[in-house]
Each structure stands twice: as C-alpha cells, then as structure tokens.
Design a protein around this motif. Structure first.
Motif, PDB file in Angstrom:
ATOM      1  N   LYS A  22       5.029  -3.051  -6.300  1.00  0.00           N
ATOM      2  CA  LYS A  22       5.124  -1.745  -5.647  1.00  0.00           C
ATOM      3  C   LYS A  22       3.736  -1.245  -5.232  1.00  0.00           C
ATOM      4  O   LYS A  22       3.558  -0.682  -4.144  1.00  0.00           O
ATOM      5  CB  LYS A  22       5.799  -0.741  -6.579  1.00  0.00           C
ATOM      6  N   ALA A  26       2.530  -0.575  -1.535  1.00  0.00           N
ATOM      7  CA  ALA A  26       1.991   0.723  -1.136  1.00  0.00           C
ATOM      8  C   ALA A  26       0.622   0.563  -0.496  1.00  0.00           C
ATOM      9  O   ALA A  26       0.297   1.227   0.501  1.00  0.00           O
ATOM     10  CB  ALA A  26       1.907   1.645  -2.355  1.00  0.00           C
ATOM     11  N   GLU A  29       1.078  -0.897   2.924  1.00  0.00           N
ATOM     12  CA  GLU A  29       1.598   0.137   3.821  1.00  0.00           C
ATOM     13  C   GLU A  29       0.493   1.115   4.222  1.00  0.00           C
ATOM     14  O   GLU A  29       0.378   1.504   5.384  1.00  0.00           O
ATOM     15  CB  GLU A  29       2.739   0.884   3.132  1.00  0.00           C
ATOM     16  N   SER A  30      -0.357   1.488   3.241  1.00  0.00           N
ATOM     17  CA  SER A  30      -1.455   2.408   3.521  1.00  0.00           C
ATOM     18  C   SER A  30      -2.457   1.792   4.483  1.00  0.00           C
ATOM     19  O   SER A  30      -2.919   2.437   5.424  1.00  0.00           O
ATOM     20  CB  SER A  30      -2.150   2.793   2.215  1.00  0.00           C
TER      21      SER A  30
END
Length: 302
Positions: A22, A26, A29-30
């Motif tokens: 996760k 994340a 994605e950032s």
C-alpha cells in the motif's frame, strides 16, 4: 501452540507485506501525480512563452506594416531618404532668386540634394552658400586665411582615421547650430567612400512609442571635446551645451531625433548607466538602414 504461533507470524508477515504494498502504491501514485503536475506546468510555461513570442512577432509585423505604409505614402521619397539629384545646377552663372527659392523648397522637402558635375572655387562655393544665409565659421576647425568659412577635410593615404565615420550631425556642440552644410567633393577614391545620410524625421517617428513618450521633454548634454581632439586643441577648452532630444524644425514643423555619438555626453537628469544604455539604443536606431540614403560616388569630382 507452535502451529498457532507460526500462523500468527504468517498473518503478521502478510499484514506487513500488504502495508508495504500500500505504501509503495501510494508512493507511486504520488510520484505519478507530481510528474503529471510538473508536465502540466512545463506545458503551461511553454505555451506562455510561445504566446509571448507570437505577441512580439505580431508587434514587429505591425511596426513593419506601419513603416511600409509611411514609405508608400511618401511615394518612395523616403526609400532613398528623400533625396533629389539635380544635374548641372550651377552652370557657372548667377542663379535668379526664384531658382534659389526653389532649391530651398526642395531642400526642406527632400532634406538632402545632390548637385553633380560641378567645378567650383572656394569663392563660388561661398557665394552659393550665402544665397541661403550667413556663413558659419567653425570655432574649432576654421583655418587662418582668406576663407575661414571653408573647411578642408583631407585624408592622406597613410591616414587610418576617417573623419565623420560615425553617424553625426555637424556642430551639435554649439548653442545655435547652423541650419545645414554644403559638402563639395574634390578628390575621391576609385571605389568606396560613399556618403550616407540618415533621415531623423523618420527615426523619430519610428521610435518605440513608450520610449518616445518617456524622452519627449528631456534634454541631452552636447560637448565639443571630440572636435577639440580632432583639431589638436586643449581638453581644458571643452564646452557643453544642452539640446532637446527631439527638435522641431522651424520650417517644416516636424520633429526629428537629435542625438549624435560624436557630440552627446549624456541625457540630462538620468543616471550615467541608464543614460548610456538609452543613448546606445538611440545611436543604433538613428542609423538604421531603413532611414538611410546612400550617395554613390566615383573618382570624378562631384
């Protein structure tokens, strides 16, 4: 109990792995969002730069069209810097007052007139000049003799300096400059040595509008130092005089740019750096080729 412990450890490891996945998701994605944002900003900056360049090109095009319109409306007079050639105007005879008046009108309209195929003595040259007003005696370059009004500009073969090589208006360093000058070529090289005349009415009209408004009521400091050095004089005899950057001709009532690298020291009430930056820009602008008329000369006296 041992089996339960192993199962618990397995669950903990799976939970840690899921948490790590996760976190990695994340982070990915950032980074993707940051990269997209950076790309969007770069695209916006590039678009803004293109828009600015296009605006500049549009303004340059508009200025070019405006200048082309001025040239067209002048019926090609300004294409040659409003010159006029008149052959054999003297013919060694006295000119009637009407003819002198016509020459004066043509001069005010065309700014520079060429008289070809002349043979004149100093006396005849001075007699022609007096038809237009009192003759001026240069305070630094006048020579002793019967005709101090006539200045002989001589360049010997070994000379390296060209008198008047830079763009200039004669005698800008005096409080009341003469209204004009008569140049009479006696001996010319087989090629080269052509004389350029720059139309300062057009130079004024072609200035950037904001710069023209900024300089509208300013004055420049003219000095005779350059002429003193040329004449072998003493630097201590330097004199300064103020003239407006833009002068209005008393007959045509048109405004003209009036700065000359040979005489101007600074713009009054401006800091030295700013003054020199503006003057350098004005010097270059005043001698732009679109304002210039070229007089082609030959090895025959004109």
């Amino acid at each position: 109990a041992k089996v339960a412990t192993e199962q618990e450890e397995t669950r903990v490891q799976e939970a840690q792995r899921e948490a790590a996945e996760k976190v990695e998701a994340a982070r990915t994605e950032s980074e993707t969002e940051i990269s997209a944002l950076r790309t969007r900003l770069e695209e916006e900056l590039a678009a803004a730069k293109v828009e600015k360049e296009e605006a500049l090109r549009t303004k340059e095009h508009e200025n070019s069209e405006k200048m082309a319109k001025v040239v067209s409306e002048s019926n090609d007079k300004i294409a040659a810097a409003e010159k006029r050639e008149t052959d054999g105007i003297f013919e060694h005879r006295q000119r009637a007052q009407e003819e002198v008046a016509e020459i004066r009108r043509a001069w005010h309209e065309h700014l520079v007139i060429f008289f070809r195929n002349q043979t004149l003595s100093d006396e005849r040259l001075m007699a022609f000049g007096r038809r237009f007003g009192d003759l001026y005696i240069h305070p630094n370059l006048a020579k002793k003799g019967p005709y101090p009004e006539v200045i002989h500009v001589v360049k010997e073969p070994e000379a390296t300096r060209v008198v008047g090589a830079e763009g200039h208006t004669d005698t800008g360093h005096v409080e009341c400059p003469p209204m004009g000058a008569i140049l009479y070529a006696l001996e010319l090289p087989p090629k080269g040595g052509d004389t350029l005349f720059a139309n300062q009415y057009l130079a004024y009209e072609g200035l950037d509008e904001l710069l023209r408004e900024e300089l509208e009521n300013r004055k420049v400091i003219h000095s005779n130092l350059g002429v003193l050095i040329l004449a072998g004089g003493d630097r201590e005899d330097e004199k300064e005089v103020e003239h407006p950057i833009f002068r209005t001709h008393p007959v045509s009532h048109r405004k003209a740019l009036y700065v000359t690298e040979a005489f101007v020291k600074s713009i009054k009430d401006l800091e030295p750096i700013e003054s020199q930056e503006i003057l350098s820009r004005l010097y270059k602008h005043s001698c732009d080729e679109k304002y210039i008329c070229l007089l082609y000369t030959s090895d025959a006296a004109d």
